[in-house]
Design an enzyme around this catalytic site. Sequence first.
Site, PDB file in Angstrom:
ATOM      1  N   HIS A 132     -35.972 -79.156  20.709  1.00 25.75           N
ATOM      2  CA  HIS A 132     -35.169 -78.581  21.802  1.00 25.75           C
ATOM      3  C   HIS A 132     -34.244 -77.532  21.204  1.00 25.75           C
ATOM      4  O   HIS A 132     -33.428 -77.852  20.338  1.00 25.75           O
ATOM      5  CB  HIS A 132     -34.361 -79.705  22.470  1.00 25.75           C
ATOM      6  CG  HIS A 132     -33.475 -79.244  23.587  1.00 25.75           C
ATOM      7  ND1 HIS A 132     -32.711 -80.124  24.326  1.00 25.75           N
ATOM      8  CD2 HIS A 132     -33.209 -78.016  24.094  1.00 25.75           C
ATOM      9  CE1 HIS A 132     -32.030 -79.456  25.245  1.00 25.75           C
ATOM     10  NE2 HIS A 132     -32.298 -78.172  25.117  1.00 25.75           N
TER      11      HIS A 132
ATOM     12  N   HIS B 295     -39.053 -63.431  16.051  1.00 18.93           N
ATOM     13  CA  HIS B 295     -40.428 -63.239  15.596  1.00 18.93           C
ATOM     14  C   HIS B 295     -40.808 -64.272  14.518  1.00 18.93           C
ATOM     15  O   HIS B 295     -40.007 -64.584  13.638  1.00 18.93           O
ATOM     16  CB  HIS B 295     -40.633 -61.826  15.051  1.00 18.93           C
ATOM     17  CG  HIS B 295     -39.845 -61.582  13.791  1.00 18.93           C
ATOM     18  ND1 HIS B 295     -40.350 -61.857  12.545  1.00 18.93           N
ATOM     19  CD2 HIS B 295     -38.587 -61.134  13.613  1.00 18.93           C
ATOM     20  CE1 HIS B 295     -39.442 -61.572  11.641  1.00 18.93           C
ATOM     21  NE2 HIS B 295     -38.357 -61.135  12.255  1.00 18.93           N
TER      22      HIS B 295
HETATM   23  C1  LIG Z   1     -23.307 -82.849  16.325  1.00 18.50           C
HETATM   24  C2  LIG Z   1     -23.263 -83.906  17.399  1.00 18.50           C
HETATM   25  C3  LIG Z   1     -24.678 -84.394  17.713  1.00 18.50           C
HETATM   26  C4  LIG Z   1     -22.420 -85.046  16.874  1.00 18.50           C
HETATM   27  O1  LIG Z   1     -22.343 -86.085  17.779  1.00 18.50           O
HETATM   28  P1  LIG Z   1     -21.582 -87.452  17.347  1.00 18.50           P
HETATM   29  O2  LIG Z   1     -22.313 -88.081  16.203  1.00 18.50           O
HETATM   30  O3  LIG Z   1     -21.401 -88.254  18.591  1.00 18.50           O
HETATM   31  O4  LIG Z   1     -20.240 -86.858  16.757  1.00 18.50           O
HETATM   32  P2  LIG Z   1     -18.712 -87.245  17.005  1.00 18.50           P
HETATM   33  O5  LIG Z   1     -18.264 -86.710  18.323  1.00 18.50           O
HETATM   34  O6  LIG Z   1     -18.490 -88.682  16.663  1.00 18.50           O
HETATM   35  O7  LIG Z   1     -18.059 -86.348  15.874  1.00 18.50           O
HETATM   36  C5  LIG Z   1     -18.107 -86.715  14.511  1.00 18.50           C
HETATM   37  C6  LIG Z   1     -17.302 -85.674  13.778  1.00 18.50           C
HETATM   38  O8  LIG Z   1     -18.029 -84.425  13.783  1.00 18.50           O
HETATM   39  C7  LIG Z   1     -17.252 -83.414  14.437  1.00 18.50           C
HETATM   40  N1  LIG Z   1     -18.188 -82.655  15.257  1.00 18.50           N
HETATM   41  C8  LIG Z   1     -18.983 -83.105  16.247  1.00 18.50           C
HETATM   42  N2  LIG Z   1     -19.738 -82.121  16.746  1.00 18.50           N
HETATM   43  C9  LIG Z   1     -19.416 -81.021  16.044  1.00 18.50           C
HETATM   44  C10 LIG Z   1     -19.863 -79.689  16.112  1.00 18.50           C
HETATM   45  N3  LIG Z   1     -20.816 -79.311  16.988  1.00 18.50           N
HETATM   46  N4  LIG Z   1     -19.327 -78.799  15.232  1.00 18.50           N
HETATM   47  C11 LIG Z   1     -18.371 -79.186  14.346  1.00 18.50           C
HETATM   48  N5  LIG Z   1     -17.916 -80.446  14.257  1.00 18.50           N
HETATM   49  C12 LIG Z   1     -18.430 -81.356  15.101  1.00 18.50           C
HETATM   50  C13 LIG Z   1     -16.224 -84.162  15.283  1.00 18.50           C
HETATM   51  O9  LIG Z   1     -15.067 -83.369  15.494  1.00 18.50           O
HETATM   52  C14 LIG Z   1     -15.949 -85.370  14.419  1.00 18.50           C
HETATM   53  O10 LIG Z   1     -15.099 -84.992  13.380  1.00 18.50           O
HETATM   54  P3  LIG Z   1     -13.943 -86.006  12.849  1.00 18.50           P
HETATM   55  O11 LIG Z   1     -14.680 -87.220  12.346  1.00 18.50           O
HETATM   56  O12 LIG Z   1     -13.280 -85.210  11.774  1.00 18.50           O
HETATM   57  O13 LIG Z   1     -13.100 -86.282  14.036  1.00 18.50           O
HETATM   58  C15 LIG Z   1     -22.670 -83.354  18.745  1.00 18.50           C
HETATM   59  O14 LIG Z   1     -21.277 -83.214  18.681  1.00 18.50           O
HETATM   60  C16 LIG Z   1     -23.281 -82.003  19.126  1.00 18.50           C
HETATM   61  O15 LIG Z   1     -22.838 -80.916  18.715  1.00 18.50           O
HETATM   62  N6  LIG Z   1     -24.349 -82.074  19.977  1.00 18.50           N
HETATM   63  C17 LIG Z   1     -25.022 -80.905  20.488  1.00 18.50           C
HETATM   64  C18 LIG Z   1     -24.836 -80.877  22.018  1.00 18.50           C
HETATM   65  C19 LIG Z   1     -25.566 -79.733  22.660  1.00 18.50           C
HETATM   66  O16 LIG Z   1     -25.480 -78.597  22.273  1.00 18.50           O
HETATM   67  N7  LIG Z   1     -26.350 -80.048  23.714  1.00 18.50           N
HETATM   68  C20 LIG Z   1     -27.123 -79.065  24.454  1.00 18.50           C
HETATM   69  C21 LIG Z   1     -27.542 -79.654  25.772  1.00 18.50           C
HETATM   70  S1  LIG Z   1     -28.502 -78.559  26.753  1.00 18.50           S
END
Ligand SMILES: CC(C)(COP(=O)(O)OP(=O)(O)OC[C@H]1O[C@@H](n2cnc3c(N)ncnc32)[C@H](O)[C@@H]1OP(=O)(O)O)[C@@H](O)C(=O)NCCC(=O)NCCS
Length: 233
Positions: free
Chosen positions: A162, A153
């Site tokens: 998104h 709400h």
């Molecule tokens: C947060 C996010 C955008 C980061 O992407 P990125 O910049 O490419 O991140 P990386 O994979 O390089 O990770 C960087 C660090 O953050 C950590 N990390 C990444 N995503 C994380 C998450 N969701 N929660 C906790 N830690 C996360 C990684 O383990 C890494 O840690 P490290 O440096 O200690 O190894 C991505 O991981 C994410 O969660 N995207 C959302 C995807 C989603 O839900 N999509 C829906 C589609 S319908």
Amino acid sequence: MISGHTEQYRVMEEPARRPLIVVGMGGHGRVLMDIARVSKTYRLAAVLDDRFSGVELRGGLPYGPIATLKHFLADEPGMHVVIGIGDNRTRRAIVEMLSLPESSYAVLVHPAAVVAEDARIGLGAVVMPGAVIGPGAVVGAHAIINSGAVVEHDALVGPFAHVSPNATMAGAASAEEGAHIGSGAVLIPRIRVGSWSVLGAGGVAVRDIPGGKTAVGVPARVVQPRLSVEKAL
Ligand SMILES: CC(C)(COP(=O)(O)OP(=O)(O)OC[C@H]1O[C@@H](n2cnc3c(N)ncnc32)[C@H](O)[C@@H]1OP(=O)(O)O)[C@@H](O)C(=O)NCCC(=O)NCCS
């Protein structure tokens, strides 16, 4: 016929469904095509994507390049458009490039979504199966409320934002323009995720996240993103 009664039947006519063009046929676009298939409001009339160089028929449905959009719009009155591109910035760029009147855009809501009577949903927005949008919530133009997401709400989802599958925005929380709330992430009540920020999958925002940042974890903390665009989708 029972004596003394005349048999009377009423043919229940479904209202005509409006023609809909989906622009983009990647993963998100295909989800929208699927929603159009079961929609009571729209019927899929064409799919446009620049992977096609000319118009071709597939199962009786025209597929063609985006440049043919104007012809399709001129061909059939009442045609509506929805952008089937999941990346928030790319979706905005396509909307800007097309520069259609806002009234050309559909609001595509899956019949298995639950939307409160007084919730407002902007043109071009899409709401996927199992999503719940509560009373007083506002969803901006071209936003995506993905499968099973909860927008409680009075929550506010900005244009081009998104809310990913199974994410929860508690009461009066907000995701500003272009914000991306990752899968299963949570915003506690009244928390704000700033414009074009990303809350990573599974993150729990217990404090406001400023604009243009990436935050991950429980509780969510701002990190320096490597931010491959594909991973943020
Ligand atoms: C947060 C996010 C955008 C980061 O992407 P990125 O910049 O490419 O991140 P990386 O994979 O390089 O990770 C960087 C660090 O953050 C950590 N990390 C990444 N995503 C994380 C998450 N969701 N929660 C906790 N830690 C996360 C990684 O383990 C890494 O840690 P490290 O440096 O200690 O190894 C991505 O991981 C994410 O969660 N995207 C959302 C995807 C989603 O839900 N999509 C829906 C589609 S319908």
